[in-house]
Write a protein that holds these residues in place. Structure first.
Motif, PDB file in Angstrom:
ATOM      1  N   SER A 286       0.819  -1.191   0.000  1.00 50.58           N
ATOM      2  CA  SER A 286       0.000   0.000   0.000  1.00 50.58           C
ATOM      3  C   SER A 286       0.868   1.263   0.000  1.00 50.58           C
ATOM      4  O   SER A 286       0.506   2.244  -0.614  1.00 50.58           O
ATOM      5  N   LYS A 287       2.005   1.213   0.696  1.00 49.39           N
ATOM      6  CA  LYS A 287       2.921   2.354   0.667  1.00 49.39           C
ATOM      7  C   LYS A 287       3.452   2.567  -0.751  1.00 49.39           C
ATOM      8  O   LYS A 287       3.503   3.686  -1.251  1.00 49.39           O
ATOM      9  N   ILE A 288       3.814   1.470  -1.400  1.00 52.33           N
ATOM     10  CA  ILE A 288       4.324   1.558  -2.773  1.00 52.33           C
ATOM     11  C   ILE A 288       3.238   2.076  -3.703  1.00 52.33           C
ATOM     12  O   ILE A 288       3.499   2.913  -4.570  1.00 52.33           O
ATOM     13  N   LEU A 289       2.004   1.603  -3.517  1.00 56.72           N
ATOM     14  CA  LEU A 289       0.898   2.061  -4.353  1.00 56.72           C
ATOM     15  C   LEU A 289       0.685   3.561  -4.187  1.00 56.72           C
ATOM     16  O   LEU A 289       0.540   4.289  -5.175  1.00 56.72           O
ATOM     17  N   GLY A 290       0.681   4.042  -2.945  1.00 54.67           N
ATOM     18  CA  GLY A 290       0.519   5.473  -2.704  1.00 54.67           C
ATOM     19  C   GLY A 290       1.610   6.292  -3.372  1.00 54.67           C
ATOM     20  O   GLY A 290       1.338   7.318  -4.003  1.00 54.67           O
ATOM     21  N   GLU A 291       2.845   5.835  -3.279  1.00 52.21           N
ATOM     22  CA  GLU A 291       3.963   6.543  -3.903  1.00 52.21           C
ATOM     23  C   GLU A 291       3.865   6.531  -5.426  1.00 52.21           C
ATOM     24  O   GLU A 291       4.174   7.532  -6.081  1.00 52.21           O
ATOM     25  N   ARG A 292       3.419   5.416  -5.996  1.00 48.98           N
ATOM     26  CA  ARG A 292       3.286   5.328  -7.457  1.00 48.98           C
ATOM     27  C   ARG A 292       2.190   6.250  -7.980  1.00 48.98           C
ATOM     28  O   ARG A 292       2.352   6.897  -9.016  1.00 48.98           O
ATOM     29  N   ILE A 293       1.082   6.328  -7.253  1.00 52.32           N
ATOM     30  CA  ILE A 293       0.000   7.228  -7.683  1.00 52.32           C
ATOM     31  C   ILE A 293       0.464   8.677  -7.607  1.00 52.32           C
ATOM     32  O   ILE A 293       0.244   9.466  -8.534  1.00 52.32           O
TER      33      ILE A 293
ATOM     34  N   SER B 127      -4.395  13.942  -2.914  1.00 50.83           N
ATOM     35  CA  SER B 127      -4.468  13.468  -1.541  1.00 50.83           C
ATOM     36  C   SER B 127      -5.095  12.084  -1.579  1.00 50.83           C
ATOM     37  O   SER B 127      -6.139  11.884  -2.191  1.00 50.83           O
ATOM     38  N   ILE B 128      -4.444  11.121  -0.931  1.00 51.40           N
ATOM     39  CA  ILE B 128      -4.871   9.731  -1.017  1.00 51.40           C
ATOM     40  C   ILE B 128      -5.079   9.164   0.382  1.00 51.40           C
ATOM     41  O   ILE B 128      -4.217   9.316   1.250  1.00 51.40           O
ATOM     42  N   GLY B 129      -6.197   8.500   0.579  1.00 49.30           N
ATOM     43  CA  GLY B 129      -6.473   7.779   1.819  1.00 49.30           C
ATOM     44  C   GLY B 129      -6.514   6.288   1.535  1.00 49.30           C
ATOM     45  O   GLY B 129      -7.250   5.844   0.667  1.00 49.30           O
ATOM     46  N   ILE B 130      -5.697   5.532   2.255  1.00 44.82           N
ATOM     47  CA  ILE B 130      -5.612   4.085   2.061  1.00 44.82           C
ATOM     48  C   ILE B 130      -6.011   3.396   3.358  1.00 44.82           C
ATOM     49  O   ILE B 130      -5.532   3.767   4.433  1.00 44.82           O
ATOM     50  N   ALA B 131      -6.882   2.401   3.258  1.00 46.89           N
ATOM     51  CA  ALA B 131      -7.270   1.602   4.416  1.00 46.89           C
ATOM     52  C   ALA B 131      -6.840   0.164   4.191  1.00 46.89           C
ATOM     53  O   ALA B 131      -6.983  -0.369   3.088  1.00 46.89           O
TER      54      ALA B 131
ATOM     55  N   ALA C  71     -10.697   4.580   5.166  1.00 45.66           N
ATOM     56  CA  ALA C  71     -10.073   5.221   3.997  1.00 45.66           C
ATOM     57  C   ALA C  71     -10.414   6.706   3.955  1.00 45.66           C
ATOM     58  O   ALA C  71      -9.567   7.545   3.645  1.00 45.66           O
ATOM     59  N   ASP C  72     -11.647   7.048   4.282  1.00 43.13           N
ATOM     60  CA  ASP C  72     -12.069   8.447   4.318  1.00 43.13           C
ATOM     61  C   ASP C  72     -11.300   9.204   5.396  1.00 43.13           C
ATOM     62  O   ASP C  72     -10.835  10.325   5.174  1.00 43.13           O
ATOM     63  N   GLY C  73     -11.124   8.596   6.561  1.00 45.47           N
ATOM     64  CA  GLY C  73     -10.344   9.225   7.624  1.00 45.47           C
ATOM     65  C   GLY C  73      -8.898   9.423   7.218  1.00 45.47           C
ATOM     66  O   GLY C  73      -8.300  10.464   7.501  1.00 45.47           O
ATOM     67  N   ALA C  74      -8.333   8.439   6.533  1.00 44.01           N
ATOM     68  CA  ALA C  74      -6.950   8.554   6.054  1.00 44.01           C
ATOM     69  C   ALA C  74      -6.834   9.669   5.019  1.00 44.01           C
ATOM     70  O   ALA C  74      -5.841  10.399   4.990  1.00 44.01           O
ATOM     71  N   LEU C  75      -7.856   9.832   4.200  1.00 44.37           N
ATOM     72  CA  LEU C  75      -7.861  10.912   3.209  1.00 44.37           C
ATOM     73  C   LEU C  75      -7.837  12.273   3.908  1.00 44.37           C
ATOM     74  O   LEU C  75      -7.076  13.162   3.522  1.00 44.37           O
TER      75      LEU C  75
ATOM     76  N   ARG D 284      -1.957   8.881   3.260  1.00 46.72           N
ATOM     77  CA  ARG D 284      -1.952   8.398   4.628  1.00 46.72           C
ATOM     78  C   ARG D 284      -2.622   7.027   4.642  1.00 46.72           C
ATOM     79  O   ARG D 284      -3.510   6.761   3.837  1.00 46.72           O
ATOM     80  N   ILE D 285      -2.196   6.198   5.567  1.00 43.82           N
ATOM     81  CA  ILE D 285      -2.699   4.831   5.666  1.00 43.82           C
ATOM     82  C   ILE D 285      -3.289   4.621   7.053  1.00 43.82           C
ATOM     83  O   ILE D 285      -2.693   5.027   8.055  1.00 43.82           O
ATOM     84  N   ARG D 286      -4.447   3.990   7.096  1.00 47.31           N
ATOM     85  CA  ARG D 286      -5.043   3.547   8.362  1.00 47.31           C
ATOM     86  C   ARG D 286      -5.260   2.043   8.281  1.00 47.31           C
ATOM     87  O   ARG D 286      -5.756   1.536   7.294  1.00 47.31           O
TER      88      ARG D 286
END
Length: 68
Positions: free
Chosen positions: A1-8, A28-32, A48-52, A64-66
């Motif tokens: 998920s960290k890699i996905l966030g960085e790629r996006i 801005s990306i929220g990942i759960a 995911a909404d909270g992470a966003l 951000r990841i939750r």
């Protein structure tokens, strides 16, 4: 998920040209992440909404990841 966030984020960094205008996009990306399969879908969406919102509060153009 960290890699996905960085790629996006990396994919959104270049400026785009639309007609005669240069357009720059911030993302801005929220990942759960669910640690268990016994989780209701609504809880995952809420996380995911909270992470966003965490990402937006951190100054945008980040993720951000939750974990649940």
């Amino acid at each position: 998920s960290k890699i996905l966030g960085e790629r996006i984020l990396a994919a959104m960094q270049p400026r785009f040209r639309i007609g005669s205008r240069d357009v720059e996009i911030t993302t801005s990306i929220g990942i759960a992440i669910a640690k268990t399969a016994n989780l209701r879908a609504g809880a995952l969406v809420e996380a995911a909404d909270g992470a966003l919102y965490d990402a937006k509060s951190a100054g945008r153009n980040c993720y951000r990841i939750r974990s649940l």
